[in-house]
Structure formats: structure tokens, C-alpha cells
Design a protein around this motif. Structure first.
Motif, PDB file in Angstrom:
ATOM      1  N   ILE A 156      -6.449  58.321  13.321  1.00  0.00           N
ATOM      2  CA  ILE A 156      -7.812  58.794  13.533  1.00  0.00           C
ATOM      3  C   ILE A 156      -8.211  59.586  12.301  1.00  0.00           C
ATOM      4  N   ALA A 157      -9.495  59.887  12.154  1.00  0.00           N
ATOM      5  CA  ALA A 157      -9.970  60.676  11.019  1.00  0.00           C
ATOM      6  C   ALA A 157     -11.225  61.432  11.422  1.00  0.00           C
ATOM      7  N   GLU A 158     -11.534  62.442  10.638  1.00  0.00           N
ATOM      8  CA  GLU A 158     -12.746  63.214  10.880  1.00  0.00           C
ATOM      9  C   GLU A 158     -13.956  62.479  10.332  1.00  0.00           C
ATOM     10  N   GLY A 159     -15.106  62.807  10.839  1.00  0.00           N
ATOM     11  CA  GLY A 159     -16.348  62.226  10.356  1.00  0.00           C
ATOM     12  C   GLY A 159     -17.388  62.208  11.449  1.00  0.00           C
ATOM     13  N   GLU A 160     -18.638  62.195  11.045  1.00  0.00           N
ATOM     14  CA  GLU A 160     -19.744  62.213  12.003  1.00  0.00           C
ATOM     15  C   GLU A 160     -20.001  60.845  12.611  1.00  0.00           C
ATOM     16  N   THR A 161     -19.795  59.788  11.830  1.00  0.00           N
ATOM     17  CA  THR A 161     -20.109  58.441  12.290  1.00  0.00           C
ATOM     18  C   THR A 161     -18.838  57.596  12.368  1.00  0.00           C
ATOM     19  N   VAL A 162     -18.939  56.461  13.020  1.00  0.00           N
ATOM     20  CA  VAL A 162     -17.813  55.531  13.057  1.00  0.00           C
ATOM     21  C   VAL A 162     -17.473  55.079  11.637  1.00  0.00           C
ATOM     22  N   ALA A 163     -18.485  54.869  10.811  1.00  0.00           N
ATOM     23  CA  ALA A 163     -18.240  54.459   9.429  1.00  0.00           C
ATOM     24  C   ALA A 163     -17.452  55.534   8.681  1.00  0.00           C
ATOM     25  N   ASP A 164     -17.834  56.797   8.827  1.00  0.00           N
ATOM     26  CA  ASP A 164     -17.109  57.895   8.172  1.00  0.00           C
ATOM     27  C   ASP A 164     -15.662  57.953   8.651  1.00  0.00           C
TER      28      ASP A 164
END
Length: 129
Positions: free
Chosen positions: A40-48
Motif C-alpha cells: 500500500i502507499a500514501e496518496g490522495e487518489t488511487v493514481a497517487d
């Protein structure tokens, strides 16, 4: 055949101490099969989040002498299957060769509440030259 479970220090560390990031199955000819835990990763959007995940996967594979080009199987878990096109566009940026075998699922929730996507891969790394 030798099996090694580890968390390469040069790659992202697991979100929990209760699992290993990579299972390396070495074959007598020096090649290896790598099973990489769900990322998993951080980010606001699925793309991020997808970009962060592929960056992490790349680091984990490189720590074992591989690259994203060595991926033969990918499993993706999305919390909203309607975000599949957004994920797919980013995936094509990272997996540019012959596409690996693939499964994509919708999951009601993932390991971390903020995670919208989780990806795990299997890669075949050739023997060192």
C-alpha cells in the motif's frame, strides 16, 4: 531449493513487523521466484497510491536483482472497482512490456483505512551473469 524470507533494508519496510516483504525461492540454476507481499502507499487518489506502490515494488525487486519487467503475476485489490481505469493508466506507465497474468478484485476495506488499493506480485528473476 532455498527459501529466504526478508525485508531488504534498501526498500520500503513492512507496515507491520508480523510479515516479510519478500519470499525468495532460489532454483539450482541461480534464478529465483520472488513473492512480494501486498503493498500500500500514501496518496490522495488511487493514481497517487498506485505510483507509490509501484515505486516500492520496484525497490523490493531491485533489492533481489530484479525489475518490474520480471513480474509474471499481479494481484490488485481496489476498494472501489470503478477506479479501475485510473489504476490501469498508472499501471501501464510502470509495466510497459508484455503484460503479466493478472487478477483484480474489489475489497470492502484494506489493511489501513486510508488505503484504496493494494498490490502484490510474483516475479521471476534470472540467474546473475
Amino acid at each position: 531449493m532455498k527459501v529466504t524470507l526478508n525485508n531488504p533494508p534498501a526498500a520500503p519496510q513492512p507496515a507491520s513487523p508480523y510479515y516479510s516483504q519478500v519470499a525468495r525461492v532460489e532454483h539450482p540454476d541461480g534464478s529465483a521466484l520472488l513473492f512480494v507481499s501486498g503493498q500500500i502507499a500514501e496518496g490522495e487518489t488511487v493514481a497517487d497510491q498506485t505510483r507509490g506502490i509501484f515505486d516500492g515494488l520496484d525497490a523490493l525487486l531491485r533489492a533481489h536483482g530484479g525489475t518490474l519487467a520480471d513480474v509474471v503475476n499481479i494481484r490488485t485489490y481496489l476498494t472501489d472497482i470503478d477506479e479501475l481505469p485510473e489504476y490501469g493508466a498508472v499501471r501501464r506507465e510502470f509495466l510497459t512490456g508484455t503484460p503479466p497474468t493478472s487478477m483484480t478484485f474489489e475489497a470492502s476495506r484494506l489493511f489501513r483505512p486510508e488505503a484504496r488499493i493494494e498490490i502484490e506480485v510474483v516475479a521471476v528473476v534470472p540467474a546473475p551473469e
